[in-house]
Design an enzyme around this catalytic site. Structure first.
Site, PDB file in Angstrom:
ATOM      1  N   HIS A  72       0.908  -1.143   0.000  1.00  0.00           N
ATOM      2  CA  HIS A  72       0.000   0.000   0.000  1.00  0.00           C
ATOM      3  C   HIS A  72       0.959   1.208   0.000  1.00  0.00           C
ATOM      4  O   HIS A  72       2.176   1.029  -0.136  1.00  0.00           O
ATOM      5  CB  HIS A  72      -0.883  -0.077   1.253  1.00  0.00           C
ATOM      6  CG  HIS A  72      -2.070   0.844   1.233  1.00  0.00           C
ATOM      7  ND1 HIS A  72      -1.941   2.193   1.413  1.00  0.00           N
ATOM      8  CD2 HIS A  72      -3.392   0.609   1.056  1.00  0.00           C
ATOM      9  CE1 HIS A  72      -3.145   2.765   1.345  1.00  0.00           C
ATOM     10  NE2 HIS A  72      -4.050   1.815   1.118  1.00  0.00           N
ATOM     11  N   TRP A  76       1.755   5.642   4.151  1.00  0.00           N
ATOM     12  CA  TRP A  76       0.575   5.374   4.981  1.00  0.00           C
ATOM     13  C   TRP A  76       0.970   4.474   6.147  1.00  0.00           C
ATOM     14  O   TRP A  76       1.843   3.619   5.986  1.00  0.00           O
ATOM     15  CB  TRP A  76      -0.497   4.622   4.181  1.00  0.00           C
ATOM     16  CG  TRP A  76      -1.177   5.372   3.091  1.00  0.00           C
ATOM     17  CD1 TRP A  76      -0.607   5.870   1.965  1.00  0.00           C
ATOM     18  CD2 TRP A  76      -2.585   5.667   2.997  1.00  0.00           C
ATOM     19  NE1 TRP A  76      -1.569   6.459   1.176  1.00  0.00           N
ATOM     20  CE2 TRP A  76      -2.790   6.347   1.781  1.00  0.00           C
ATOM     21  CE3 TRP A  76      -3.688   5.408   3.829  1.00  0.00           C
ATOM     22  CZ2 TRP A  76      -4.043   6.781   1.369  1.00  0.00           C
ATOM     23  CZ3 TRP A  76      -4.944   5.838   3.413  1.00  0.00           C
ATOM     24  CH2 TRP A  76      -5.111   6.530   2.196  1.00  0.00           C
ATOM     25  N   TYR A 105       3.186   7.323  -2.741  1.00  0.00           N
ATOM     26  CA  TYR A 105       2.248   8.330  -3.259  1.00  0.00           C
ATOM     27  C   TYR A 105       2.945   9.685  -3.353  1.00  0.00           C
ATOM     28  O   TYR A 105       3.803  10.013  -2.514  1.00  0.00           O
ATOM     29  CB  TYR A 105       1.050   8.480  -2.324  1.00  0.00           C
ATOM     30  CG  TYR A 105      -0.018   7.412  -2.451  1.00  0.00           C
ATOM     31  CD1 TYR A 105      -1.171   7.639  -3.206  1.00  0.00           C
ATOM     32  CD2 TYR A 105       0.099   6.190  -1.792  1.00  0.00           C
ATOM     33  CE1 TYR A 105      -2.172   6.670  -3.298  1.00  0.00           C
ATOM     34  CE2 TYR A 105      -0.894   5.221  -1.881  1.00  0.00           C
ATOM     35  CZ  TYR A 105      -2.024   5.467  -2.630  1.00  0.00           C
ATOM     36  OH  TYR A 105      -3.009   4.519  -2.724  1.00  0.00           O
ATOM     37  N   HIS A 144       4.031   7.113  -7.225  1.00  0.00           N
ATOM     38  CA  HIS A 144       2.614   6.747  -7.243  1.00  0.00           C
ATOM     39  C   HIS A 144       1.702   7.970  -7.400  1.00  0.00           C
ATOM     40  O   HIS A 144       1.027   8.389  -6.446  1.00  0.00           O
ATOM     41  CB  HIS A 144       2.302   5.974  -5.957  1.00  0.00           C
ATOM     42  CG  HIS A 144       1.080   5.116  -6.036  1.00  0.00           C
ATOM     43  ND1 HIS A 144       1.068   3.862  -6.603  1.00  0.00           N
ATOM     44  CD2 HIS A 144      -0.197   5.331  -5.632  1.00  0.00           C
ATOM     45  CE1 HIS A 144      -0.145   3.334  -6.529  1.00  0.00           C
ATOM     46  NE2 HIS A 144      -0.944   4.219  -5.940  1.00  0.00           N
ATOM     47  N   GLU A 182      -0.512   6.128 -12.197  1.00  0.00           N
ATOM     48  CA  GLU A 182      -1.750   6.120 -12.988  1.00  0.00           C
ATOM     49  C   GLU A 182      -2.109   7.513 -13.463  1.00  0.00           C
ATOM     50  O   GLU A 182      -2.884   8.228 -12.799  1.00  0.00           O
ATOM     51  CB  GLU A 182      -2.911   5.541 -12.167  1.00  0.00           C
ATOM     52  CG  GLU A 182      -2.798   4.050 -11.951  1.00  0.00           C
ATOM     53  CD  GLU A 182      -4.037   3.438 -11.304  1.00  0.00           C
ATOM     54  OE1 GLU A 182      -4.964   4.176 -10.898  1.00  0.00           O
ATOM     55  OE2 GLU A 182      -4.084   2.193 -11.198  1.00  0.00           O
ATOM     56  N   GLU A 276       0.101  -3.097 -11.471  1.00  0.00           N
ATOM     57  CA  GLU A 276      -0.870  -3.099 -10.368  1.00  0.00           C
ATOM     58  C   GLU A 276      -2.168  -3.739 -10.829  1.00  0.00           C
ATOM     59  O   GLU A 276      -2.641  -3.466 -11.925  1.00  0.00           O
ATOM     60  CB  GLU A 276      -1.142  -1.668  -9.897  1.00  0.00           C
ATOM     61  CG  GLU A 276      -2.046  -1.606  -8.660  1.00  0.00           C
ATOM     62  CD  GLU A 276      -2.416  -0.181  -8.264  1.00  0.00           C
ATOM     63  OE1 GLU A 276      -1.504   0.648  -8.043  1.00  0.00           O
ATOM     64  OE2 GLU A 276      -3.635   0.103  -8.199  1.00  0.00           O
ATOM     65  N   ALA A 282     -12.534  -0.848  -8.435  1.00  0.00           N
ATOM     66  CA  ALA A 282     -11.432   0.111  -8.611  1.00  0.00           C
ATOM     67  C   ALA A 282     -11.206   0.986  -7.374  1.00  0.00           C
ATOM     68  O   ALA A 282     -10.126   1.555  -7.212  1.00  0.00           O
ATOM     69  CB  ALA A 282     -11.674   0.980  -9.828  1.00  0.00           C
ATOM     70  N   TRP A 310      -2.220  -5.466  -5.672  1.00  0.00           N
ATOM     71  CA  TRP A 310      -2.482  -4.432  -4.675  1.00  0.00           C
ATOM     72  C   TRP A 310      -3.373  -5.010  -3.601  1.00  0.00           C
ATOM     73  O   TRP A 310      -4.442  -5.516  -3.956  1.00  0.00           O
ATOM     74  CB  TRP A 310      -3.172  -3.250  -5.367  1.00  0.00           C
ATOM     75  CG  TRP A 310      -3.445  -2.078  -4.470  1.00  0.00           C
ATOM     76  CD1 TRP A 310      -4.585  -1.847  -3.753  1.00  0.00           C
ATOM     77  CD2 TRP A 310      -2.563  -0.980  -4.216  1.00  0.00           C
ATOM     78  NE1 TRP A 310      -4.458  -0.677  -3.050  1.00  0.00           N
ATOM     79  CE2 TRP A 310      -3.233  -0.123  -3.318  1.00  0.00           C
ATOM     80  CE3 TRP A 310      -1.274  -0.639  -4.639  1.00  0.00           C
ATOM     81  CZ2 TRP A 310      -2.664   1.060  -2.848  1.00  0.00           C
ATOM     82  CZ3 TRP A 310      -0.715   0.532  -4.174  1.00  0.00           C
ATOM     83  CH2 TRP A 310      -1.408   1.374  -3.287  1.00  0.00           C
ATOM     84  N   LYS A 315      -5.412  -2.903   5.853  1.00  0.00           N
ATOM     85  CA  LYS A 315      -6.459  -1.881   5.834  1.00  0.00           C
ATOM     86  C   LYS A 315      -7.808  -2.562   5.588  1.00  0.00           C
ATOM     87  O   LYS A 315      -7.893  -3.503   4.797  1.00  0.00           O
ATOM     88  CB  LYS A 315      -6.176  -0.849   4.731  1.00  0.00           C
ATOM     89  CG  LYS A 315      -7.128   0.323   4.816  1.00  0.00           C
ATOM     90  CD  LYS A 315      -6.834   1.436   3.839  1.00  0.00           C
ATOM     91  CE  LYS A 315      -7.885   2.520   4.011  1.00  0.00           C
ATOM     92  NZ  LYS A 315      -7.910   3.486   2.937  1.00  0.00           N
TER      93      LYS A 315
HETATM   94  C1  IDC Z   1      -6.272   3.131  -2.876  1.00  0.00           C
HETATM   95  C2  IDC Z   1      -6.117   2.458  -1.541  1.00  0.00           C
HETATM   96  C3  IDC Z   1      -7.000   3.146  -0.519  1.00  0.00           C
HETATM   97  C4  IDC Z   1      -6.686   4.633  -0.517  1.00  0.00           C
HETATM   98  C5  IDC Z   1      -6.741   5.216  -1.899  1.00  0.00           C
HETATM   99  C6  IDC Z   1      -6.236   6.648  -1.894  1.00  0.00           C
HETATM  100  O1  IDC Z   1      -6.436   1.096  -1.663  1.00  0.00           O
HETATM  101  O2  IDC Z   1      -6.803   2.580   0.751  1.00  0.00           O
HETATM  102  O3  IDC Z   1      -7.631   5.279   0.323  1.00  0.00           O
HETATM  103  O4  IDC Z   1      -5.948   4.485  -2.800  1.00  0.00           O
HETATM  104  O5  IDC Z   1      -6.759   7.380  -2.881  1.00  0.00           O
HETATM  105  C7  IDC Z   1      -5.492   2.407  -7.845  1.00  0.00           C
HETATM  106  C8  IDC Z   1      -4.373   3.169  -7.261  1.00  0.00           C
HETATM  107  C9  IDC Z   1      -4.204   2.856  -5.795  1.00  0.00           C
HETATM  108  C10 IDC Z   1      -5.552   2.689  -5.127  1.00  0.00           C
HETATM  109  C11 IDC Z   1      -6.208   1.441  -5.734  1.00  0.00           C
HETATM  110  C12 IDC Z   1      -7.548   1.086  -5.103  1.00  0.00           C
HETATM  111  O6  IDC Z   1      -3.156   2.979  -7.954  1.00  0.00           O
HETATM  112  O7  IDC Z   1      -3.496   3.904  -5.200  1.00  0.00           O
HETATM  113  O8  IDC Z   1      -5.351   2.509  -3.760  1.00  0.00           O
HETATM  114  N1  IDC Z   1      -6.376   1.685  -7.158  1.00  0.00           N
HETATM  115  O9  IDC Z   1      -8.434   2.145  -5.194  1.00  0.00           O
HETATM  116  N2  IDC Z   1      -5.829   2.376  -9.124  1.00  0.00           N
HETATM  117  C13 IDC Z   1      -6.944   1.640  -9.263  1.00  0.00           C
HETATM  118  C14 IDC Z   1      -7.298   1.186  -8.016  1.00  0.00           C
END
Ligand code: IDC
Length: 359
Positions: A72, A76, A105, A144, A182, A276, A282, A310, A315
């Protein structure tokens, strides 16, 4: 005389039994030590990776697949504690994982460019790389971006960061750079321009490492639906570049459109990496979809495409691989895993077994 004979026989019998026991122990030890000597780590076996046509290959030029887990956010509290050697080792030995992705991030939650402690974050990346290196695992350093959508938002920070990292790790065989997780809300031309500049920054220090470029609309290889800008117009004149495709198995649009985009990209010889994916929707939560995930694994394994799940976290969201009640940061038992974690462990182990020496 008869009595002495019986005693001698008994002694001989005991000696024989002892010999047998000792012999077994020693040959057992032999088996163990021979096994330890021949079980090489992923990096010791496969060496430096590079890109040949659409494929990731190892130092001998054989197709090679990374089976990875993403942290993650390391910024965090549900991400950082899992950056430890024992956790990585458990994933390597018990799950069949050969690579770790360190997700840092940039915008959210005290990210690198939004108030996070930069030097502490870099130290954590360094620790992650160190543990992976000691364990002979590959490791992705992931810039990220997410809410900051357009990678150019923090481009000068990105250049500084990757300049530092690529200088430090230029002699590492196991480090890959992911320059923008992304991108969203911007087009492929913008991302390409960012990528070209970042590739230049990294290549000044490191001529060979694999560089992963994010693609439009949260890594869908092009804007929504059936668009394929990336495969139609890849970056020219650069070596060892891969393009990322991300999917979440229970997100309807992902399973609807992305498999065809992947087939298209392969036809066009675009090197794709799934840096990922998740089993959830999503947003990282909701029901997980194992049936769709099964389909995805079939397609990805057919092409030998690398993937990173992922996320290594407890969490309370369904994408997490650990159960929310687990406070362990290493030594996870099956009972410490979430439903997603149990599924992924089984899949990865099966894949390692199937590939045998090529794993
Ligand atoms: C999500 C985490 C979540 C957090 C959020 C922040 O799982 O706990 O609150 O980000 O904005 C992605 C991203 C990835 C996301 C994940 C799920 O790369 O950072 O993590 N996700 O939402 N792209 C598609 C899905």
């Amino acid at each position: 005389m008869g009595k002495t004979n019986r005693i001698t026989k008994r002694i001989l019998g005991i000696l024989l039994a002892l010999c047998l026991v000792i012999g077994t122990v020693f040959s057992g030890a032999n088996i163990i030590s021979t096994k330890a000597a021949t079980t090489k780590t992923p990096v010791a076996t496969h060496g430096r990776l590079s890109v040949k046509g659409a494929d990731l290959v190892d130092s001998k030029g054989n197709k090679f697949q990374l089976r990875g887990i993403s942290t993650h956010g390391i910024n965090w509290d549900v991400g950082a504690p899992y950056v430890n050697k024992a956790a990585f080792k458990k994933l390597r030995d018990d799950w069949g994982v050969n690579a770790i992705r360190l997700a840092m991030y940039t915008a959210e939650y005290n990210g690198y460019c939004s108030g996070g402690n930069k030097s502490e974050l870099r130290k954590l990346v360094d620790k992650g790389v160190k543990y992976a290196t000691e364990l002979g695992m590959y490791v992705i350093i992931d810039w990220h971006i997410l809410n900051d959508g357009n990678p150019k938002t923090n481009m000068s920070e990105a250049k500084r960061f990757f300049n530092t990292m690529s200088k430090k790790y230029k002699n590492h065989k196991n480090v890959l750079y992911e320059i923008c997780n992304e991108p969203n809300g911007c087009d492929w031309t913008t991302i390409k321009s960012y990528a070209t500049q970042l590739i230049k920054t990294i290549r000044k220090n490191d001529k060979k490492a694999v560089i992963i470029v994010g693609t439009p609309t949260w890594c869908q290889l092009g804007s929504d639906g059936t668009h394929n800008e990336v495969a139609d117009s890849p970056i020219k004149g650069q070596k060892n570049i891969m393009y990322s495709l991300h999917f979440y198995a229970s997100e309807w649009a992902h399973s609807e459109y992305l498999p065809a985009k992947l087939d298209y990209a392969r036809k066009k010889k675009l090197p794709v990496i799934v840096s990922e994916f998740g089993l959830s929707a999503a947003n990282g939560d909701g029901a997980i979809d194992k049936a769709q995930a099964d389909k995805w694994f079939k397609q990805l394994n057919k092409y030998n495409i690398s993937y990173f799940c992922w996320s290594l976290s407890n969490k309370n969201e369904s994408a997490s691989l650990l159960s929310p009640s687990t406070t362990k940061t290493s030594g996870f038992r099956v009972s410490d895993l979430s439903e997603a974690g149990k599924y992924i462990r089984t899949k990865y182990r099966a894949r390692r077994k199937k590939l045998g020496k090529r794993a």
